[in-house]
Design a protein around this motif. Structure first.
Motif, PDB file in Angstrom:
ATOM      1  N   ASP A 180       0.745  -1.191  -0.052  1.00  0.00           N
ATOM      2  CA  ASP A 180      -0.003  -0.009  -0.056  1.00  0.00           C
ATOM      3  C   ASP A 180       0.888   1.165   0.106  1.00  0.00           C
ATOM      4  OD1 ASP A 180      -1.631   2.270   1.396  1.00  0.00           O
ATOM      5  OD2 ASP A 180      -3.162   0.733   0.649  1.00  0.00           O
ATOM      6  N   ASP A 182       0.652   4.005   1.602  1.00  0.00           N
ATOM      7  CA  ASP A 182       0.623   4.236   2.929  1.00  0.00           C
ATOM      8  C   ASP A 182       1.869   3.975   3.689  1.00  0.00           C
ATOM      9  OD1 ASP A 182      -1.669   5.846   2.606  1.00  0.00           O
ATOM     10  OD2 ASP A 182      -2.955   4.212   3.655  1.00  0.00           O
ATOM     11  N   TYR A 190       7.084   5.448  -2.824  1.00  0.00           N
ATOM     12  CA  TYR A 190       6.318   4.125  -2.971  1.00  0.00           C
ATOM     13  C   TYR A 190       6.722   3.623  -4.471  1.00  0.00           C
ATOM     14  CZ  TYR A 190       2.348   1.741  -4.620  1.00  0.00           C
ATOM     15  OH  TYR A 190       1.543   0.475  -5.264  1.00  0.00           O
TER      16      TYR A 190
END
Length: 231
Positions: A180, A182, A190
């Motif tokens: 994810d 997050d 990311y």
């Protein structure tokens, strides 16, 4: 006295290509559909690495096969039967076991055993698939000195946007599904990580010529970012 006719490798390849094309033209539509939709489905890897591959390896180590062709035949039978099972459930022929066995036999009739095994392996994304490739090369007598032959059998090399799309779809997107955004500080962190991990999986699975070249890894990462433009 018999006359010896010499032909070049190119002429042999042309003959083989012609024979394969003629054979493919004769393949029934339902068999082609099962080959492309189910035998080439990445889902088939669940069967391969749960039972078929490890059973075959164990039997080979215990001298239960006479030669390499026999073990490849066993793997091909296992792969086609799984594809036929996926077919009868996927197309609504629930529990029609006669059709299941019949379709498996048709796949084996129209496609070569080694072709089936190698093409299935090419199409899946599993960390052990290179182990199976190496095992097949060993039982077939393909040595490090003939590694080009082994690579040629695995399919045409991709380059440019075709290669970047291949890495993105087959290696990076599965990594994205496992992580994810997050988990990371920002979007840049990311995408840097999932692209890097995807490239690592590609290098481990397909072992391109520049596998150990770290500059090549950086180049791939930059080119994929330019091609994909995730942010």
């Amino acid at each position: 006295m018999k006359k010896i006719v010499r032909i070049t490798e190119g002429e042999i390849n042309n003959i083989v290509s012609k024979v394969i094309k003629e054979q493919r033209d004769d393949i029934p539509k339902d068999v082609k559909m099962v080959y492309n939709k189910y035998l080439m489905s990445p889902e088939i890897e669940d069967y391969i690495f749960e039972d078929s591959w490890h059973d075959a390896q164990f039997m080979w180590e215990n001298n239960e096969f006479q030669d390499g062709e026999e073990i490849i035949e066993m793997l091909a039978h296992g792969f086609t039967f799984m594809a036929a099972t996926m077919y009868i459930y996927g197309e609504g022929f629930d529990d029609n076991y006669e059709l299941e066995a019949e379709m498996s036999e048709k796949l084996l009739k129209y496609y070569d055993n080694e072709q089936i095994v190698r093409k299935v392996l090419e199409n899946i994304n599993h960390p052990e698939k290179e182990e199976v490739f190496a095992f097949i090369d060993k039982v077939k007598g393909i040595t490090p000195g003939s590694i080009k032959l082994a690579k040629r059998r695995r399919g045409v090399k991709l380059s440019g946007n075709d290669l970047y799309k291949h890495i993105l779809d087959k290696y990076i997107r599965p990594v994205m599904a496992q992580h994810d955004m997050d988990e990371f500080g920002d979007d840049f962190g990311y995408y840097d990580n999932v692209i890097g991990w995807g490239i690592e999986q590609y290098l481990k699975s397909e072992k391109p010529d520049k596998e150990e070249d770290w500059d090549y890894r950086d180049e791939l990462e930059n080119e994929i970012k330019d091609y994909w433009s995730p942010i």
